[in-house]
Structures are given as C-alpha cells and as structure tokens.
Design an enzyme around this catalytic site. Structure first.
Site, PDB file in Angstrom:
ATOM      1  N   MET A  17       3.416  59.613  32.060  1.00 38.52           N
ATOM      2  CA  MET A  17       3.451  61.081  32.190  1.00 38.52           C
ATOM      3  C   MET A  17       2.166  61.670  31.618  1.00 38.52           C
ATOM      4  O   MET A  17       1.895  61.556  30.414  1.00 38.52           O
ATOM      5  CB  MET A  17       4.666  61.659  31.466  1.00 38.52           C
ATOM      6  CG  MET A  17       5.981  61.368  32.184  1.00 38.52           C
ATOM      7  SD  MET A  17       7.376  62.165  31.389  1.00 38.52           S
ATOM      8  CE  MET A  17       7.491  61.243  29.868  1.00 38.52           C
ATOM      9  N   CYS A 100       1.298  60.901  42.663  1.00 38.38           N
ATOM     10  CA  CYS A 100       0.876  62.235  42.221  1.00 38.38           C
ATOM     11  C   CYS A 100       0.618  63.116  43.443  1.00 38.38           C
ATOM     12  O   CYS A 100      -0.012  62.694  44.413  1.00 38.38           O
ATOM     13  CB  CYS A 100      -0.380  62.126  41.356  1.00 38.38           C
ATOM     14  SG  CYS A 100      -0.935  63.725  40.746  1.00 38.38           S
ATOM     15  N   LYS A 139       3.278  52.510  41.917  1.00 39.27           N
ATOM     16  CA  LYS A 139       4.345  53.492  41.722  1.00 39.27           C
ATOM     17  C   LYS A 139       4.180  54.575  42.779  1.00 39.27           C
ATOM     18  O   LYS A 139       3.086  55.145  42.908  1.00 39.27           O
ATOM     19  CB  LYS A 139       4.263  54.086  40.316  1.00 39.27           C
ATOM     20  CG  LYS A 139       5.340  55.116  40.009  1.00 39.27           C
ATOM     21  CD  LYS A 139       5.408  55.387  38.510  1.00 39.27           C
ATOM     22  CE  LYS A 139       6.434  56.444  38.145  1.00 39.27           C
ATOM     23  NZ  LYS A 139       5.996  57.812  38.459  1.00 39.27           N
ATOM     24  N   GLY A 201      13.648  58.754  38.429  1.00 42.76           N
ATOM     25  CA  GLY A 201      14.032  60.110  38.796  1.00 42.76           C
ATOM     26  C   GLY A 201      15.377  60.545  38.280  1.00 42.76           C
ATOM     27  O   GLY A 201      16.403  59.953  38.600  1.00 42.76           O
ATOM     28  N   ASP A 202      15.344  61.553  37.410  1.00 45.75           N
ATOM     29  CA  ASP A 202      16.565  62.253  36.964  1.00 45.75           C
ATOM     30  C   ASP A 202      17.516  61.389  36.148  1.00 45.75           C
ATOM     31  O   ASP A 202      18.730  61.639  36.164  1.00 45.75           O
ATOM     32  CB  ASP A 202      17.326  62.844  38.168  1.00 45.75           C
ATOM     33  CG  ASP A 202      16.463  63.809  38.971  1.00 45.75           C
ATOM     34  OD1 ASP A 202      15.453  64.281  38.433  1.00 45.75           O
ATOM     35  OD2 ASP A 202      16.808  64.061  40.140  1.00 45.75           O
ATOM     36  N   ARG A 225      11.158  62.273  31.723  1.00 42.60           N
ATOM     37  CA  ARG A 225      11.405  63.482  30.939  1.00 42.60           C
ATOM     38  C   ARG A 225      12.485  63.305  29.875  1.00 42.60           C
ATOM     39  O   ARG A 225      12.424  63.944  28.832  1.00 42.60           O
ATOM     40  CB  ARG A 225      11.732  64.643  31.891  1.00 42.60           C
ATOM     41  CG  ARG A 225      10.494  65.104  32.670  1.00 42.60           C
ATOM     42  CD  ARG A 225      10.838  65.947  33.864  1.00 42.60           C
ATOM     43  NE  ARG A 225      11.539  65.200  34.896  1.00 42.60           N
ATOM     44  CZ  ARG A 225      11.948  65.716  36.029  1.00 42.60           C
ATOM     45  NH1 ARG A 225      11.739  66.987  36.282  1.00 42.60           N
ATOM     46  NH2 ARG A 225      12.570  64.961  36.931  1.00 42.60           N
TER      47      ARG A 225
HETATM   48  C1  LIG Z   1       4.546  66.042  32.941  1.00 40.98           C
HETATM   49  C2  LIG Z   1       4.641  64.870  33.880  1.00 40.98           C
HETATM   50  C3  LIG Z   1       3.537  64.062  34.085  1.00 40.98           C
HETATM   51  C4  LIG Z   1       3.606  62.969  34.959  1.00 40.98           C
HETATM   52  N1  LIG Z   1       2.511  62.158  35.095  1.00 40.98           N
HETATM   53  C5  LIG Z   1       2.614  61.014  35.829  1.00 40.98           C
HETATM   54  C6  LIG Z   1       1.558  60.071  35.854  1.00 40.98           C
HETATM   55  O1  LIG Z   1       0.516  60.227  35.197  1.00 40.98           O
HETATM   56  N2  LIG Z   1       1.738  58.960  36.622  1.00 40.98           N
HETATM   57  C7  LIG Z   1       2.882  58.726  37.334  1.00 40.98           C
HETATM   58  O2  LIG Z   1       3.003  57.707  38.005  1.00 40.98           O
HETATM   59  N3  LIG Z   1       3.904  59.606  37.317  1.00 40.98           N
HETATM   60  C8  LIG Z   1       3.810  60.725  36.568  1.00 40.98           C
HETATM   61  N4  LIG Z   1       4.882  61.577  36.498  1.00 40.98           N
HETATM   62  C9  LIG Z   1       6.128  61.234  37.207  1.00 40.98           C
HETATM   63  C10 LIG Z   1       7.057  60.463  36.269  1.00 40.98           C
HETATM   64  O3  LIG Z   1       6.501  59.231  35.881  1.00 40.98           O
HETATM   65  C11 LIG Z   1       8.456  60.227  36.886  1.00 40.98           C
HETATM   66  O4  LIG Z   1       8.333  59.398  38.010  1.00 40.98           O
HETATM   67  C12 LIG Z   1       9.131  61.542  37.274  1.00 40.98           C
HETATM   68  O5  LIG Z   1       9.001  62.497  36.241  1.00 40.98           O
HETATM   69  C13 LIG Z   1      10.626  61.341  37.560  1.00 40.98           C
HETATM   70  O6  LIG Z   1      11.277  60.750  36.473  1.00 40.98           O
HETATM   71  P1  LIG Z   1      12.117  61.577  35.350  1.00 40.98           P
HETATM   72  O7  LIG Z   1      13.142  62.404  36.074  1.00 40.98           O
HETATM   73  O8  LIG Z   1      12.715  60.489  34.502  1.00 40.98           O
HETATM   74  O9  LIG Z   1      11.160  62.449  34.612  1.00 40.98           O
HETATM   75  C14 LIG Z   1       4.811  62.689  35.654  1.00 40.98           C
HETATM   76  C15 LIG Z   1       5.918  63.514  35.447  1.00 40.98           C
HETATM   77  C16 LIG Z   1       5.862  64.574  34.574  1.00 40.98           C
HETATM   78  C17 LIG Z   1       7.088  65.418  34.343  1.00 40.98           C
END
Ligand SMILES: Cc1cc2nc3c(=O)[nH]c(=O)nc-3n(C[C@H](O)[C@H](O)[C@H](O)COP(=O)(O)O)c2cc1C
Length: 333
Positions: A17, A100, A139, A201-202, A225
C-alpha cells in the site's frame, strides 16, 4: 503456502500500500505473523533515471524477510533494468504491479493499462524474469472493466513464463475502490493455473479470510486496509485459522505501546518531519480501537514534534494500564 521457493507457515500476506507499507510498518506486520511483506509500487522509470528516493524505498531490513520489492513500468528495457537493480539489493522476490489505476500511471501505459496490451505485457514479463534469479510474481485486478476481464489469461501467461504466483484483487481498474471485490474471479483463476493464487479485497475480519479462502480455494490472501493501525490482524487471523477461535481484541495499553514504537521507528527511519507525517496516516485507524481515541487522534493530528506525541501516547498508555480514563473516555469508534 509455497510462494516460489519461499515456504511460509501462514497464508496471510501484507498487501502493498503506497504511503503505508514502509519499513517500520512492514516490520510490525511481520512480527505479528504476516507471512510476506512487500514494498509499495516503485517506478522502473524512476530507477532508470537514478532517483535517489526510489533507491531508498527499495531498502529493507533483514528482520522483514521474506520481503519483496514491487515494481511497475511499461517499457521492457526499463523493467529489466529495474529487476537488475532490485536483485542487487537481495530481497526475496520481485512483484510486478498490474493493478494501479491512478490516471498518471495509466497514462504512462503501466500497471492496469499494461493489461490492455498483451504483447507488451508479455515482453515486460520476459524482460523481468530473464533479468533476475529471484522469484517473480504479479499482482493484478480482475480486469480493466466488466467487458475486459483479463485476470484469467494474464494468470495463464504468468504461469507459462515462469512467474511464481499471482494475486488477484477482485475489482476492475475502472471500479477503483468502489463496490465490493469479486471473489468468484479468484476461484476461477485458481481453477486455471497451478502456480499459487492469492486473493485480495475487502477482508475485514478473520472470518472473512477463512470464508473467502474456503470459497475460492486460493492459496493465500493479501490483507490491506484491515491491517492499517492494526498489525495484530495477522496474529488474530492466524490464530482463528488454526483454532477456530477469535481471540479477544488487543488491549488499549498494548495498542498504545505499539503506537509509540511505530512512531519511534518512523522517526528513526525518515527523520522527525516525514516520520511524524507518515505515522499520522495510521493514527486514525489505531485510535478507532482505543477508548477516548477520537480525542487522542485529534490531538496527535495537531502535533509536529515526536516527543510531544510520544508523551501524549504515554499518558494514555499509563491511564489504560491503571484502568482510569483520559478525558471523557469510554468512546470506541
Ligand atoms: C492507500 C492504498 C495504497 C495502495 N497501494 C498499492 C500498491 O502500491 N501496490 C499494489 O499492488 N496495490 C496497492 N493497493 C491495493 C491493495 O494492495 C489491495 O489490493 C486493495 O486495497 C484491496 O485490499 P483491501 O480491501 O484488503 O485493502 C493500495 C491500496 C490502498 C488502499
């Protein structure tokens, strides 16, 4: 879980993230049982032009291992260069970001935009894999949009070209972070390839993790998150997966103590100004789980000196150890 040559005891991986998964936070999550951690996405173009900051962002500590470095770019030559640069640093794996969808990145043809150009994508994969001895993973999102669901064929391409694992975030690029993640796509990809498939995701609770893993049959999951301000999520979920019991939440005193450590680590890592700003990005999430947390959060957000923040956290920590409450207390958001 087997991630290329890396055998992990747990299937729980810290999701990369941007702005959050820096060295201090990665270490805290590893200590709490994250199986793998990874840097945020780093630009191959920035590496190509010798960006000092990007070079620093590749840094990791031995305690974080197994640790990956995530790279992105649309130019196979620059991506090969980035793979060599990363390899010199000696992390445990390289991850390629295809997910991204921020406009600046998409305009450059990288990340999710690359999924719309299969030939270029293939060239990027080949360039990276042939430039490193490290395991390489990717990813990606479910696809560009509902009419262009690319995760299945991209995952097959990854397998064909020797990548070691794929992670699927079940939203399309067009969706950004709206709606809910589709886990059927994770199940579908798992039925197509034999390399490890991770879902993302989620996942907000240990129960979400267990259910999604069972439903999709995936090998591992990424936690994003839900880990912000809550590195204990990994310990709690590992415990739940092993025993079926959800342990009691981490007590406020332990949360406050870890917040103080996180702050110190951030300041040591980046200096007072950047360290405090970076730490503050997770303060709201930490405070959500602490009685009186809203008031604490508001106060910390106004402070710039790390000793002031530390002193305030210390006061809250002492009060919670003694069982007394600071201010009006009692509120847990
Ligand atoms: C603030 C933020 C920054 C993120 N930066 C990246 C990143 O640098 N590389 C990446 O592959 N995914 C990035 N993501 C996506 C997350 O790795 C993840 O796939 C996505 O948030 C869904 O998962 P979650 O619901 O558990 O947050 C980012 C997500 C958030 C919220």
């Amino acid at each position: 879980m087997q991630y290329g040559p890396i055998a992990t005891e747990s299937p729980l991986v810290l999701s990369p993230m941007a702005g959050y998964t820096d060295q201090p936070f990665r270490l805290l999550c590893r200590e709490q049982g994250a199986a793998l951690v990874c840097t945020e996405l780093l630009s191959s173009t920035a590496m190509w032009f010798g960006s000092e900051r990007t070079g620093e962002m590749m840094d990791f500590t031995e305690e974080e291992r197994p640790v990956g470095v995530q790279i992105f770019g649309a130019d196979p030559v620059q991506m090969a260069f980035a793979a060599r640069k990363v390899t010199e640093r000696g992390p445990d794996y390289i991850d390629i970001n295809l997910g991204c969808s921020v406009p600046k990145v998409v305009k450059s043809g990288a990340c999710s935009a690359l999924t719309k150009d299969p030939e270029r994508l293939r060239a990027v994969f080949q360039a990276v894999v042939s430039s490193t001895h490290l395991p390489v993973s990717a990813k990606m999102r479910k696809g560009w949009d509902e009419d262009d669901v690319s995760a299945p064929w991209i995952s097959e391409m990854c397998q064909e070209l020797g990548l070691c694992a794929v992670t699927i975030h079940g939203r399309t690029a067009r969706e950004g972070f709206t709606g809910t993640a589709d886990w059927d796509i994770v199940r579908h990809v798992k039925s197509l390839v034999t390399i490890p498939v991770l879902g993302s995701g989620d996942l907000r609770t240990p129960d979400d993790v267990k259910r999604r893993m069972e439903e999709s049959g995936c090998d591992g999951v990424m936690i994003g998150r839900a880990a912000m301000g809550d590195p204990w999520f990994f310990a709690r979920t590992n415990h739940f997966l092993q025993t079926g019991e959800d342990p009691p939440p981490t007590p406020p005193s332990a949360r406050l103590s870890l917040m103080r450590r996180h702050l110190r680590m951030s300041v040591e890592h980046r200096g007072e100004h950047v360290g405090v700003v970076t730490f503050r990005s997770q303060v709201a999430a930490y405070c959500r789980r602490i009685p009186g947390g809203r008031r604490l959060r508001d106060a910390v957000m106004r402070m710039d000196r790390w000793q002031d923040i530390d002193a305030m956290l210390y006061d809250y920590e002492q009060a919670s150890i003694e069982g007394s409450e600071i201010e009006e207390g009692g509120e847990v958001e």
